[in-house]
Design an enzyme around this catalytic site. Structure first.
Site, PDB file in Angstrom:
ATOM      1  N   TYR A 124      10.629 -20.846 -17.928  1.00 15.89           N
ATOM      2  CA  TYR A 124      10.273 -21.295 -19.259  1.00 15.89           C
ATOM      3  C   TYR A 124       9.611 -22.660 -19.132  1.00 15.89           C
ATOM      4  O   TYR A 124      10.219 -23.610 -18.640  1.00 15.89           O
ATOM      5  CB  TYR A 124      11.493 -21.411 -20.174  1.00 15.89           C
ATOM      6  CG  TYR A 124      11.028 -21.695 -21.588  1.00 15.89           C
ATOM      7  CD1 TYR A 124      10.870 -20.664 -22.495  1.00 15.89           C
ATOM      8  CD2 TYR A 124      10.663 -22.977 -21.981  1.00 15.89           C
ATOM      9  CE1 TYR A 124      10.375 -20.900 -23.762  1.00 15.89           C
ATOM     10  CE2 TYR A 124      10.156 -23.229 -23.246  1.00 15.89           C
ATOM     11  CZ  TYR A 124      10.015 -22.184 -24.135  1.00 15.89           C
ATOM     12  OH  TYR A 124       9.514 -22.421 -25.377  1.00 15.89           O
ATOM     13  N   GLN A 186      12.359 -16.587 -28.832  1.00 17.98           N
ATOM     14  CA  GLN A 186      11.788 -15.238 -28.680  1.00 17.98           C
ATOM     15  C   GLN A 186      11.305 -15.003 -27.245  1.00 17.98           C
ATOM     16  O   GLN A 186      11.425 -13.895 -26.716  1.00 17.98           O
ATOM     17  CB  GLN A 186      10.659 -14.985 -29.695  1.00 17.98           C
ATOM     18  CG  GLN A 186       9.423 -15.858 -29.561  1.00 17.98           C
ATOM     19  CD  GLN A 186       9.542 -17.201 -30.292  1.00 17.98           C
ATOM     20  OE1 GLN A 186      10.642 -17.635 -30.632  1.00 17.98           O
ATOM     21  NE2 GLN A 186       8.417 -17.867 -30.522  1.00 17.98           N
ATOM     22  N   ASN A 209      13.380 -27.015 -25.747  1.00 16.53           N
ATOM     23  CA  ASN A 209      14.045 -27.670 -26.870  1.00 16.53           C
ATOM     24  C   ASN A 209      15.382 -26.999 -27.168  1.00 16.53           C
ATOM     25  O   ASN A 209      15.811 -26.113 -26.453  1.00 16.53           O
ATOM     26  CB  ASN A 209      13.134 -27.663 -28.107  1.00 16.53           C
ATOM     27  CG  ASN A 209      12.820 -26.249 -28.579  1.00 16.53           C
ATOM     28  OD1 ASN A 209      13.557 -25.305 -28.297  1.00 16.53           O
ATOM     29  ND2 ASN A 209      11.721 -26.103 -29.285  1.00 16.53           N
ATOM     30  N   GLN A 254      11.131 -44.317 -19.063  1.00 15.20           N
ATOM     31  CA  GLN A 254      12.170 -43.347 -19.397  1.00 15.20           C
ATOM     32  C   GLN A 254      12.178 -43.048 -20.892  1.00 15.20           C
ATOM     33  O   GLN A 254      12.261 -41.904 -21.309  1.00 15.20           O
ATOM     34  CB  GLN A 254      13.532 -43.916 -18.976  1.00 15.20           C
ATOM     35  CG  GLN A 254      14.610 -42.871 -18.882  1.00 15.20           C
ATOM     36  CD  GLN A 254      14.268 -41.847 -17.830  1.00 15.20           C
ATOM     37  OE1 GLN A 254      13.581 -42.167 -16.849  1.00 15.20           O
ATOM     38  NE2 GLN A 254      14.675 -40.617 -18.045  1.00 15.20           N
ATOM     39  N   HIS A 257       9.795 -40.533 -23.143  1.00 20.46           N
ATOM     40  CA  HIS A 257       9.971 -39.074 -23.164  1.00 20.46           C
ATOM     41  C   HIS A 257      10.403 -38.565 -24.529  1.00 20.46           C
ATOM     42  O   HIS A 257      10.017 -37.490 -24.961  1.00 20.46           O
ATOM     43  CB  HIS A 257      11.062 -38.650 -22.171  1.00 20.46           C
ATOM     44  CG  HIS A 257      10.558 -38.442 -20.787  1.00 20.46           C
ATOM     45  ND1 HIS A 257       9.737 -37.410 -20.459  1.00 20.46           N
ATOM     46  CD2 HIS A 257      10.771 -39.122 -19.637  1.00 20.46           C
ATOM     47  CE1 HIS A 257       9.458 -37.460 -19.160  1.00 20.46           C
ATOM     48  NE2 HIS A 257      10.067 -38.489 -18.634  1.00 20.46           N
ATOM     49  N   GLU A 322      21.414 -38.914 -14.656  1.00 18.27           N
ATOM     50  CA  GLU A 322      20.340 -38.099 -14.077  1.00 18.27           C
ATOM     51  C   GLU A 322      19.574 -38.910 -13.017  1.00 18.27           C
ATOM     52  O   GLU A 322      19.385 -38.472 -11.899  1.00 18.27           O
ATOM     53  CB  GLU A 322      19.398 -37.680 -15.209  1.00 18.27           C
ATOM     54  CG  GLU A 322      18.298 -36.728 -14.806  1.00 18.27           C
ATOM     55  CD  GLU A 322      17.307 -36.504 -15.954  1.00 18.27           C
ATOM     56  OE1 GLU A 322      17.315 -37.294 -16.926  1.00 18.27           O
ATOM     57  OE2 GLU A 322      16.510 -35.555 -15.857  1.00 18.27           O
ATOM     58  N   HIS A 323      19.105 -40.102 -13.417  1.00 19.08           N
ATOM     59  CA  HIS A 323      18.359 -40.964 -12.485  1.00 19.08           C
ATOM     60  C   HIS A 323      19.054 -42.313 -12.348  1.00 19.08           C
ATOM     61  O   HIS A 323      19.501 -42.875 -13.348  1.00 19.08           O
ATOM     62  CB  HIS A 323      16.954 -41.265 -13.012  1.00 19.08           C
ATOM     63  CG  HIS A 323      16.151 -40.067 -13.382  1.00 19.08           C
ATOM     64  ND1 HIS A 323      16.034 -39.619 -14.685  1.00 19.08           N
ATOM     65  CD2 HIS A 323      15.407 -39.222 -12.632  1.00 19.08           C
ATOM     66  CE1 HIS A 323      15.252 -38.541 -14.712  1.00 19.08           C
ATOM     67  NE2 HIS A 323      14.856 -38.277 -13.482  1.00 19.08           N
ATOM     68  N   ASP A 356       9.005 -38.094 -10.034  1.00 17.75           N
ATOM     69  CA  ASP A 356       8.466 -37.138 -10.995  1.00 17.75           C
ATOM     70  C   ASP A 356       7.193 -36.465 -10.477  1.00 17.75           C
ATOM     71  O   ASP A 356       6.950 -35.294 -10.770  1.00 17.75           O
ATOM     72  CB  ASP A 356       8.128 -37.839 -12.319  1.00 17.75           C
ATOM     73  CG  ASP A 356       9.386 -38.264 -13.064  1.00 17.75           C
ATOM     74  OD1 ASP A 356      10.439 -37.659 -12.834  1.00 17.75           O
ATOM     75  OD2 ASP A 356       9.304 -39.206 -13.875  1.00 17.75           O
ATOM     76  N   GLU A 410      51.828  -8.270  -4.557  1.00 14.01           N
ATOM     77  CA  GLU A 410      51.092  -8.439  -5.806  1.00 14.01           C
ATOM     78  C   GLU A 410      51.277  -7.252  -6.760  1.00 14.01           C
ATOM     79  O   GLU A 410      50.661  -7.213  -7.830  1.00 14.01           O
ATOM     80  CB  GLU A 410      49.599  -8.666  -5.515  1.00 14.01           C
ATOM     81  CG  GLU A 410      49.360  -9.971  -4.744  1.00 14.01           C
ATOM     82  CD  GLU A 410      47.887 -10.350  -4.614  1.00 14.01           C
ATOM     83  OE1 GLU A 410      47.025  -9.513  -4.936  1.00 14.01           O
ATOM     84  OE2 GLU A 410      47.621 -11.496  -4.194  1.00 14.01           O
ATOM     85  N   HIS A 415      46.423  -0.327  -3.788  1.00 10.47           N
ATOM     86  CA  HIS A 415      45.690  -1.057  -2.748  1.00 10.47           C
ATOM     87  C   HIS A 415      46.330  -0.811  -1.377  1.00 10.47           C
ATOM     88  O   HIS A 415      45.634  -0.565  -0.399  1.00 10.47           O
ATOM     89  CB  HIS A 415      45.685  -2.561  -3.050  1.00 10.47           C
ATOM     90  CG  HIS A 415      44.663  -2.980  -4.062  1.00 10.47           C
ATOM     91  ND1 HIS A 415      44.668  -2.527  -5.357  1.00 10.47           N
ATOM     92  CD2 HIS A 415      43.588  -3.820  -3.967  1.00 10.47           C
ATOM     93  CE1 HIS A 415      43.653  -3.064  -6.021  1.00 10.47           C
ATOM     94  NE2 HIS A 415      42.976  -3.854  -5.197  1.00 10.47           N
TER      95      HIS A 415
END
Lengths: 427, 427
Positions: A124, A186, A209, A254, A257, A322-323, A356, A410, A415
């Site tokens: 995606y 979709q 998103n 940063q 974004h 994250e960074h 990046d 068990e 088994h």
């Protein structure tokens, strides 16, 4: 950007330090309906939502060879060249992540782990205002290196029913097999269930998103998904030796974004903190995305003062950002103390944008504190493993007692029986 | 067990072939309330739910050293010995999954991947009727091999406030640090958010009922989770050379787990199919769990007849089952054609219980078709990776043009600026 003491217990600072990324329930209902509709009505539903959300009527979703050719013609050669450089660096870093299986053999028995690529993967890729060809490279190349045969990409079209040229160029360069003009929930639903035009995939990766993220979460289990990414974030660990102007520039990078992006400095130097503030005020007016940056700084920006740099490291490890950028006297040593982070950028001349666009490491990274347990996207995310066991009658006879003891303990008598029956007379 | 033609389009066969594992929404509301309560009220809430669901009042949840000692005293030595054998085999297989980082160095720059264990892991182990010490080994040992420092286990107590002895023995043998008497959604919530008594963990792994599975799904993101496991399943691929009695025994072993368990045979031999049916009728009366087995066979059991064995393989790869047993003339060759499966057991003398208790492969495996993209639990599930990038001024100057080109192409001007600012005069 406000300066806080690290001992500050305010809600505002707490909100910045303890980011979490819980799915919103508001959009869930809408997304569920979309998924159900696509599952039942296939391309027709996809077409309707594309008209509704992207404002274009499409009968055929797949990007044609002609469109790819045109995209190359209309893209500046220096962009193509830059993508090729980035691709080569990404390949060089990711090729080392390949995993091979292993086999432990003994007389008349073996145990084995076979590693295979996932067969079909869907990427995606967001479109519109935020069309990032680098995201195509970062998601597609690890899949290609893993050996995934069918790498399908989807991305929402614009009002003219077109895809951003550089996304198509990046797709072709990376080795993506097919690209479809469809986005949103979709698109995710189409990849999860398949339609006449869009193939069903085994795993969906890539950012999006909140509709896309929610859709991924809801189809998880039907298909595999990568992590659900939250808003991006950087923490800059700096002492009095750091250059406040560089730090100000990186904080703004940063923040541009997204209004939800978080830019944080951890330092033991009040003087540095104040210089960063003043550099920000000097630099911010030249920024095309000034409004977004200011909003992000307001909501999720902070310069946090600690007693010692070790306290700063402790906070970083708690935040698991994250960074992380480290700009201190001995940045390499300092970085070694950071145990929870998606990616670490060391020294004055390694702004995050190196990661990046250039270095070769993956820029799909765990956000919202998930670096405590999650990692950047890698070749491993596109591989799966199968265990294989072979025992001869003799091997099984040696294992018999252990298996029967544990199975009976068990309460799984059948088994135990599945072993004993193989040693009954006449078998 | 009913015989179907592989071309059969009936809903019943379709239900068996296309298992999916979507979370049920009915329990979600209840589980959300429990999580919220534990998040707000900590141990008090945990104590209340333990009284309500497990029927016992506990003030202290942690298992004491005395309780561990008593568990060893009250457990048969042959069970302890069997667990030790299983442990050694599991270690031998899993130790090969350890991952090491790598570093690519050039003059004045490096890119690196550091691999570290997750710091704190919580194991959810079911209790009560289904107390499986082997599950403790399978979940704990990969974590210990990964180097996880704090391996916390939770498991629901019985009405006397006790834990099954063999679970405690298995925990001690595996190297689990602390065990708490708490189960259900309240246990998962306690691990995700922490209480005064129960530590907050970074990742939760282990099987559980639908309340546990739903709770794991809901806290995912706050903590890491392993896969959400559905009911267990086996597909046996067999030709006319296979022993129908062994197959009947293995189908029953699978079915005794759970009324939802699926036991399927794929064969090109009608005569084998009929012999399996007759062996089942002969063997089923000796089974203590006959009622469960019959129900599972009814709902999710099938003998599917194919034209050729290659058709059988095609169906297996479509189903991507948790377990596959191959009993054909050349089982090793046949098994190589299977690309989607959690684990494969080859030949007449490798019943699945070899993998459950002895071989050393992990018995936590992807179910419900998720083997298309997921794998068995492994050491990798307890490791995380951090990327590290270091560039000198010289390295950055070489990268500058590529970074600026791509950042500008993506409309991220502050990203480009964070590089250019470092080369301005005076810096």
């Amino acid at each position: 950007m406000k300066i806080y003491q690290s001992t500050d217990q305010s809600n505002q600072l707490n909100k910045i330090i303890s980011r979490s990324n819980l799915p919103t329930e508001q959009v869930e209902k809408v997304v569920k309906e979309i998924i159900q509709d696509v599952k039942e009505n296939g391309d027709l539903a996809v077409s309707n939502y594309t008209k509704k959300f992207d404002g274009t009527e499409l009968m055929n979703f797949e990007v044609s060879e002609e469109e790819f050719e045109q995209a190359f013609q209309e893209t500046n050669q220096n962009v193509i060249d830059a993508l090729l450089v980035a691709k080569e660096n990404i390949e060089r870093f990711h090729i080392k992540q390949k995993l091979t299986g292993y086999k432990i053999e003994e007389t008349d028995q073996f145990i084995q782990q076979i590693v295979r690529p996932i067969q079909t993967v869907g990427l995606y890729i967001p479109g519109g205002k935020a069309a990032y060809p680098s995201t195509v490279l970062m998601n597609a190349i690890p899949a290609i290196i893993a050996g995934v045969k069918d790498v399908i990409m989807i991305t929402p079209p614009n009002k003219e029913g077109k895809i951003n040229n550089s996304l198509l160029v990046a797709a072709k360069i990376s080795g993506v097999n097919r690209v479809f003009k469809v986005g949103g929930a979709q698109g995710v639903a189409a990849l999860a269930y398949g339609t006449s035009q869009i193939p069903k995939v085994d795993k969906i990766v890539g950012p999006g998103n909140m509709y896309v993220a929610t859709a991924k979460r809801l189809v998880s289990g039907i298909v595999g998904i990568d992590m659900i990414a939250g808003p991006t974030e950087v923490v800059i660990v700096a002492d009095e030796t750091a250059n406040p102007r560089f730090i100000a520039a990186d904080l703004m990078a940063q923040a541009e974004h997204d209004e939800m992006a978080s830019s944080v400095v951890l330092t033991n130097s009040l003087s540095l903190a104040e210089q960063i503030q003043s550099e920000i005020s000097m630099l911010i007016d030249e920024q095309p995305k000034k409004v977004i940056i200011e909003k992000a700084f307001d909501q999720y920006g902070a310069i946090i003062l600690t007693d010692k740099m070790d306290d700063a490291i402790e906070i970083v490890n708690k935040m698991a950002p994250e960074h992380v950028e480290v700009m201190t006297e001995n940045p390499i040593e300092m970085a070694e103390k950071i145990t929870n982070a998606g990616a670490i950028f060391i020294g004055e001349y390694t702004p995050e944008s190196v990661g990046d666009y250039y270095a070769g490491t993956n820029h799909t990274l765990p956000t919202s504190g998930t670096a405590r347990f999650a990692s950047s996207l890698s070749v491993l995310d596109f591989l799966k493993k199968t265990s294989v066991v072979y025992f001869s009658k003799q091997s099984l006879s040696k294992a018999k007692e252990t298996i029967e003891t544990l199975a009976n303990e068990e309460g799984l008598y059948a088994h135990a029986r599945s072993v004993s029956i193989r040693f009954e007379e006449g078998n």
